[in-house]
Each structure stands twice: as structure tokens, then as C-alpha cells.
Design a protein around this motif. Structure first.
Motif, short mmCIF file in Angstrom:
data_model
loop_
_atom_site.label_atom_id
_atom_site.label_comp_id
_atom_site.label_asym_id
_atom_site.label_seq_id
_atom_site.Cartn_x
_atom_site.Cartn_y
_atom_site.Cartn_z
N VAL A 1 -6.73 36.74 -8.58
CA VAL A 1 -5.56 35.82 -8.19
C VAL A 1 -4.86 36.03 -7.12
N THR A 2 -4.34 34.71 -6.42
CA THR A 2 -3.62 35.18 -5.07
C THR A 2 -1.99 35.35 -5.29
N GLU A 3 -1.80 34.98 -6.61
CA GLU A 3 -0.20 35.25 -6.85
C GLU A 3 -0.31 35.28 -8.42
N ARG A 4 0.85 35.76 -9.17
CA ARG A 4 0.84 35.92 -10.36
C ARG A 4 0.77 34.70 -11.18
N PRO A 5 -0.05 34.47 -12.15
CA PRO A 5 -0.19 33.15 -12.87
C PRO A 5 1.13 32.60 -13.49
N LEU A 6 1.02 31.47 -13.83
CA LEU A 6 2.30 30.66 -14.63
C LEU A 6 1.82 30.48 -15.89
N VAL A 7 2.76 30.93 -16.73
CA VAL A 7 2.40 30.93 -18.26
C VAL A 7 3.39 29.98 -19.11
N ILE A 8 2.80 29.03 -19.65
CA ILE A 8 4.05 28.12 -20.59
C ILE A 8 3.25 28.12 -21.92
N GLY A 9 4.14 27.82 -22.91
CA GLY A 9 3.90 27.83 -24.28
C GLY A 9 4.71 26.98 -25.04
N TRP A 10 4.16 26.59 -26.15
CA TRP A 10 4.99 25.73 -27.21
C TRP A 10 4.47 25.93 -28.59
N THR A 11 5.01 25.44 -29.47
CA THR A 11 4.72 25.82 -30.96
C THR A 11 4.35 24.34 -31.42
N GLY A 12 3.67 24.15 -32.49
CA GLY A 12 3.17 23.06 -33.23
C GLY A 12 1.87 22.25 -32.79
N SER A 13 2.01 20.94 -32.65
CA SER A 13 0.99 20.19 -32.36
C SER A 13 0.27 20.57 -30.98
N ASP A 14 -1.00 20.02 -30.73
CA ASP A 14 -1.48 20.28 -29.30
C ASP A 14 -0.59 19.80 -28.07
N VAL A 15 -0.20 18.62 -28.37
CA VAL A 15 0.72 18.07 -27.31
C VAL A 15 2.31 18.35 -27.48
N PRO A 16 3.01 19.01 -26.74
CA PRO A 16 4.44 18.88 -27.06
C PRO A 16 5.23 17.56 -27.31
N LYS A 17 5.90 17.34 -28.10
CA LYS A 17 6.49 15.98 -28.63
C LYS A 17 7.22 15.37 -27.41
N ASN A 18 7.76 16.27 -26.79
CA ASN A 18 8.83 15.65 -25.87
C ASN A 18 8.20 15.40 -24.67
N LEU A 19 6.94 15.54 -24.24
CA LEU A 19 6.16 15.44 -23.16
C LEU A 19 5.83 13.84 -22.94
N PRO A 20 6.33 13.46 -21.91
CA PRO A 20 6.13 11.68 -21.89
C PRO A 20 4.64 11.40 -21.58
N MET A 21 4.20 10.52 -22.23
CA MET A 21 2.88 9.90 -22.03
C MET A 21 2.74 8.59 -21.45
N GLU A 22 2.11 8.55 -20.58
CA GLU A 22 1.80 7.08 -19.97
C GLU A 22 0.88 6.27 -20.69
N LYS A 23 1.16 4.92 -20.82
CA LYS A 23 0.35 4.05 -21.48
C LYS A 23 -0.66 3.58 -20.60
N ALA A 24 -1.83 3.43 -21.07
CA ALA A 24 -3.00 2.87 -20.53
C ALA A 24 -2.72 1.36 -20.02
N GLU A 25 -3.19 0.95 -18.95
CA GLU A 25 -2.93 -0.45 -18.78
C GLU A 25 -4.19 -1.40 -18.96
#
Length: 117
Positions: A93-117
Motif C-alpha cells: 500500500v501507498t498509505e495506511r488503509p481506511l477501516v470502517i465497521g458497523w453492526t447488524g445487517s449488511d447495509v447500515p440502516k442510516n445509509l441513504p439509498m438512491e432510488k432507481a429511476e
């Protein structure tokens, strides 16, 4: 049993050869990871990212799923397969990795999702 733990790690890798080595290191992790002689990581995926300016230079993403915090702590502090992956990754790697995490379902509940048009 508590909520499962999901983790994504984003890497910036400078060449296609290094990307392939990192992806191979994740395959090795998947084969070698164990706790008390049994696999303990519920899911491991590593993929090359699309060449898109919105990726901000990140080229590889890895997603992992753990049964609970105990397994994640083991992974971070004691897992020999993770130590091997980390050693390999830090050479690529060229720099330290970015690590994120969450609990529960595969997609965080508070993540906004765009609607398909």
C-alpha cells in the motif's frame, strides 16, 4: 448471540501487480483463518475497485463479517493469518488503509439509498 460485525477496509495500491498480490493475500487469509481449529470469519470478500475519481485513489476494498466483537478482537490482536495479511498488505500500500465497521445487517440502516429511476 449479539449482532454480527461488518468491516470494510479500503486500500490505496499503486500498481495492478500489487493489487493482484493483495487480492491473493485475502484468498490466503480465507484459507488459513481459524480459531480453535475452525474457521471463525463468517465472510471474506476482496475486490478491485472501479477506476473512478470518486474512489479518491482507493483501489481495493475488502469486506469481512464476524460473529461478534470477540471474534473481531481475536482477528485484530491474535490471528496469525491476519498478521500475515497485514505484513503483506503494508508492503503493497501507498498509505495506511481506511477501516470502517458497523453492526447488524449488511447495509447500515442510516445509509441513504438512491432510488432507481
Amino acid at each position: 448471540m449479539g449482532k454480527s460485525i461488518h468491516r470494510r477496509t479500503l486500500f490505496k495500491v499503486s500498481s495492478q501487480e500489487k493489487v493482484e498480490k493483495l487480492l491473493e493475500a485475502y484468498k490466503t487469509l480465507d484459507k488459513n483463518q481459524s480459531l480453535h481449529g475452525k474457521p471463525y470469519i463468517l465472510g471474506i470478500k476482496a475486490r478491485e475497485l472501479l477506476d473512478d475519481p470518486r474512489s479518491q485513489g482507493y483501489t481495493v476494498v475488502a469486506q469481512m463479517k464476524f460473529r461478534d466483537w470477540k471474534d473481531l478482537r481475536y482477528f485484530d490482536t491474535k490471528c496469525p493469518a491476519h498478521a500475515e495479511l497485514r505484513e503483506t498488505a503494508m508492503k503493497l500500500v501507498t498509505e495506511r488503509p481506511l477501516v470502517i465497521g458497523w453492526t447488524g445487517s449488511d447495509v447500515p440502516k442510516n445509509l441513504p439509498m438512491e432510488k432507481a429511476e
